[in-house]
Scaffold this motif. Structure first.
Motif, PDB file in Angstrom:
ATOM      1  N   LEU A 135       0.833  -1.212   0.000  1.00  0.00           N
ATOM      2  CA  LEU A 135       0.000   0.000   0.000  1.00  0.00           C
ATOM      3  C   LEU A 135       0.863   1.255   0.000  1.00  0.00           C
ATOM      4  N   VAL A 136       1.805   1.335   0.928  1.00  0.00           N
ATOM      5  CA  VAL A 136       2.612   2.550   1.076  1.00  0.00           C
ATOM      6  C   VAL A 136       3.454   2.799  -0.180  1.00  0.00           C
ATOM      7  N   SER A 137       4.078   1.729  -0.721  1.00  0.00           N
ATOM      8  CA  SER A 137       4.939   1.919  -1.884  1.00  0.00           C
ATOM      9  C   SER A 137       4.132   2.374  -3.101  1.00  0.00           C
ATOM     10  N   THR A 138       2.959   1.803  -3.290  1.00  0.00           N
ATOM     11  CA  THR A 138       2.144   2.188  -4.450  1.00  0.00           C
ATOM     12  C   THR A 138       1.682   3.645  -4.332  1.00  0.00           C
ATOM     13  N   PHE A 139       1.255   4.029  -3.135  1.00  0.00           N
ATOM     14  CA  PHE A 139       0.839   5.426  -2.966  1.00  0.00           C
ATOM     15  C   PHE A 139       2.022   6.394  -3.070  1.00  0.00           C
ATOM     16  N   THR A 140       3.207   5.940  -2.665  1.00  0.00           N
ATOM     17  CA  THR A 140       4.408   6.774  -2.823  1.00  0.00           C
ATOM     18  C   THR A 140       4.688   7.026  -4.307  1.00  0.00           C
ATOM     19  N   ILE A 141       4.616   5.956  -5.099  1.00  0.00           N
ATOM     20  CA  ILE A 141       4.873   6.083  -6.545  1.00  0.00           C
ATOM     21  C   ILE A 141       3.850   7.033  -7.178  1.00  0.00           C
ATOM     22  N   ILE A 142       2.587   6.880  -6.808  1.00  0.00           N
ATOM     23  CA  ILE A 142       1.540   7.753  -7.357  1.00  0.00           C
ATOM     24  C   ILE A 142       1.805   9.207  -6.947  1.00  0.00           C
ATOM     25  N   TYR A 143       2.189   9.405  -5.689  1.00  0.00           N
ATOM     26  CA  TYR A 143       2.482  10.757  -5.213  1.00  0.00           C
ATOM     27  C   TYR A 143       3.625  11.355  -6.017  1.00  0.00           C
ATOM     28  N   TRP A 144       4.701  10.618  -6.207  1.00  0.00           N
ATOM     29  CA  TRP A 144       5.840  11.110  -6.982  1.00  0.00           C
ATOM     30  C   TRP A 144       5.406  11.483  -8.400  1.00  0.00           C
ATOM     31  N   MET A 145       4.651  10.582  -9.049  1.00  0.00           N
ATOM     32  CA  MET A 145       4.283  10.805 -10.455  1.00  0.00           C
ATOM     33  C   MET A 145       3.336  11.979 -10.623  1.00  0.00           C
TER      34      MET A 145
ATOM     35  N   PHE B 165       2.853  14.605  -8.121  1.00  0.00           N
ATOM     36  CA  PHE B 165       3.150  15.862  -7.418  1.00  0.00           C
ATOM     37  C   PHE B 165       4.624  16.214  -7.259  1.00  0.00           C
ATOM     38  N   HIS B 166       5.545  15.254  -7.382  1.00  0.00           N
ATOM     39  CA  HIS B 166       6.952  15.586  -7.190  1.00  0.00           C
ATOM     40  C   HIS B 166       7.402  16.540  -8.287  1.00  0.00           C
ATOM     41  N   LYS B 167       8.046  17.650  -7.902  1.00  0.00           N
ATOM     42  CA  LYS B 167       8.253  18.714  -8.883  1.00  0.00           C
ATOM     43  C   LYS B 167       9.205  18.331 -10.017  1.00  0.00           C
ATOM     44  N   VAL B 168      10.146  17.424  -9.756  1.00  0.00           N
ATOM     45  CA  VAL B 168      11.053  16.976 -10.818  1.00  0.00           C
ATOM     46  C   VAL B 168      10.456  15.780 -11.571  1.00  0.00           C
ATOM     47  N   ILE B 169       9.953  14.821 -10.805  1.00  0.00           N
ATOM     48  CA  ILE B 169       9.505  13.559 -11.414  1.00  0.00           C
ATOM     49  C   ILE B 169       8.249  13.749 -12.276  1.00  0.00           C
ATOM     50  N   ARG B 170       7.330  14.563 -11.820  1.00  0.00           N
ATOM     51  CA  ARG B 170       6.040  14.664 -12.527  1.00  0.00           C
ATOM     52  C   ARG B 170       6.200  15.159 -13.982  1.00  0.00           C
ATOM     53  N   VAL B 171       7.222  15.974 -14.250  1.00  0.00           N
ATOM     54  CA  VAL B 171       7.399  16.453 -15.626  1.00  0.00           C
ATOM     55  C   VAL B 171       7.916  15.358 -16.564  1.00  0.00           C
ATOM     56  N   THR B 172       8.414  14.243 -15.997  1.00  0.00           N
ATOM     57  CA  THR B 172       8.915  13.147 -16.842  1.00  0.00           C
ATOM     58  C   THR B 172       7.823  12.122 -17.180  1.00  0.00           C
ATOM     59  N   TYR B 173       6.634  12.331 -16.638  1.00  0.00           N
ATOM     60  CA  TYR B 173       5.539  11.386 -16.887  1.00  0.00           C
ATOM     61  C   TYR B 173       5.026  11.511 -18.322  1.00  0.00           C
ATOM     62  N   ASP B 174       4.884  10.375 -19.002  1.00  0.00           N
ATOM     63  CA  ASP B 174       4.425  10.351 -20.400  1.00  0.00           C
ATOM     64  C   ASP B 174       2.904  10.503 -20.464  1.00  0.00           C
ATOM     65  N   ARG B 175       2.448  11.684 -20.092  1.00  0.00           N
ATOM     66  CA  ARG B 175       1.011  11.930 -19.964  1.00  0.00           C
ATOM     67  C   ARG B 175       0.247  11.677 -21.268  1.00  0.00           C
ATOM     68  N   GLU B 176       0.826  12.151 -22.365  1.00  0.00           N
ATOM     69  CA  GLU B 176       0.104  12.060 -23.647  1.00  0.00           C
ATOM     70  C   GLU B 176       0.019  10.621 -24.171  1.00  0.00           C
ATOM     71  N   GLN B 177       0.966   9.801 -23.733  1.00  0.00           N
ATOM     72  CA  GLN B 177       0.999   8.415 -24.226  1.00  0.00           C
ATOM     73  C   GLN B 177       0.168   7.472 -23.356  1.00  0.00           C
ATOM     74  N   ASP B 178      -0.016   7.865 -22.117  1.00  0.00           N
ATOM     75  CA  ASP B 178      -0.669   6.976 -21.131  1.00  0.00           C
ATOM     76  C   ASP B 178      -2.169   7.256 -21.137  1.00  0.00           C
ATOM     77  N   THR B 179      -2.827   6.784 -22.197  1.00  0.00           N
ATOM     78  CA  THR B 179      -4.200   7.235 -22.441  1.00  0.00           C
ATOM     79  C   THR B 179      -5.259   6.168 -22.210  1.00  0.00           C
ATOM     80  N   PHE B 180      -4.850   5.024 -21.721  1.00  0.00           N
ATOM     81  CA  PHE B 180      -5.818   3.949 -21.480  1.00  0.00           C
ATOM     82  C   PHE B 180      -6.931   4.428 -20.547  1.00  0.00           C
ATOM     83  N   ARG B 181      -8.162   4.052 -20.815  1.00  0.00           N
ATOM     84  CA  ARG B 181      -9.271   4.530 -19.978  1.00  0.00           C
ATOM     85  C   ARG B 181      -9.574   3.560 -18.850  1.00  0.00           C
ATOM     86  N   TYR B 182      -9.592   4.109 -17.646  1.00  0.00           N
ATOM     87  CA  TYR B 182      -9.843   3.297 -16.452  1.00  0.00           C
ATOM     88  C   TYR B 182     -11.153   2.521 -16.556  1.00  0.00           C
TER      89      TYR B 182
END
Lengths: 10, 215
Positions: free
Chosen positions: B68-78, B80-97
């Motif tokens: 639980l903690v590790s998964t929420f940490t990864i989500i938080y980094w992706m 909200f983290h000021k350096v990490i969040r800009v590296t997220y492939d937002r435009e490519q990760d388009t699968f619908r929940y």
């Protein structure tokens, strides 16, 4: 004895 | 606990450690699907509700909290983290929940061992886990340059459920009342989803080449 629920797994 | 179960759990744990290391060391979450991570968060929350109601073992409790903690940490980094969040492939990760969540929810309401909130949510988590990797696999296919750690992460994550299948076979033979058809079918589906990835991962490893998935 009851059927094992498998809830002891992760 | 048998050796297959322990090996499965350790592989699962290792996959998460690899992912945490990759993101933390490279300050980048390139190639990682936030959708898959968020689906895993839903899976863990729904499955581990029994943390509050049922004590199984210290091992069980500690592992659940780590997942639980590790998964929420990864989500938080992706997110909200000021350096990490800009590296997220937002435009490519388009699968619908909703394509994954809704069918799993309906299936859990129809096919379960007991029609109670806890049991339906637990069953839902089993179904959702089986398909939660799909956004990640789609993202990998779109990524030209898959780094080693991301490849290893997905490989370990896929191996874990395959090891669980061996654990189920072992338990089926050694425990009198161990019958878990819904879980077994889901686990087999989950492993089959990885087969294509496994093929290219092993091929690239044997040929000492960089991993890439054909589109």
């Amino acid at each position: 004895e009851e059927e094992s629920s498998g809830h002891d797994e992760l | 606990m048998n050796v297959f179960r322990l090996a499965g759990d350790m592989t699962h744990l290792l996959s998460i450690i690899v992912l945490l290391l990759k993101i933390n060391a490279t300050r980048s979450c390139r190639g990682i699907s936030l959708k898959t991570q968020e689906l895993y968060a839903v899976v863990f929350v729904c499955r581990y509700l029994d943390l509050f109601t049922n004590f199984i073992s210290l091992y069980n409790t500690v592992m659940k909290i780590i997942f639980l903690v590790s998964t929420f940490t990864i989500i938080y980094w992706m997110r909200f983290h000021k350096v990490i969040r800009v590296t997220y492939d937002r435009e490519q990760d388009t699968f619908r929940y909703q394509f994954l969540v809704l069918p799993c929810l309906v299936l859990a309401l129809l096919l379960n061992n007991e029609f109670t909130a806890m049991e339906v949510l637990w069953t839902f988590s089993i179904y959702l886990e089986a398909v939660a990797i799909l956004p990640q696999l789609v993202l990998l296919q779109r990524t030209n340059n898959i780094d080693n750690l991301t490849g290893n992460y997905v490989f370990l994550l896929g191996s874990y459920r395959a090891l669980y299948i061996l654990n189920w076979v072992y338990r089926f033979m050694t425990e009198k009342h161990y019958r878990q058809y819904l879980v077994w079918i889901s686990g087999i589906v989950q492993t089959i989803i990885y087969i294509d990835f496994f093929y290219y991962y092993i091929k690239s490893w044997r040929n000492n080449e960089k991993l890439s998935l054909p589109a």
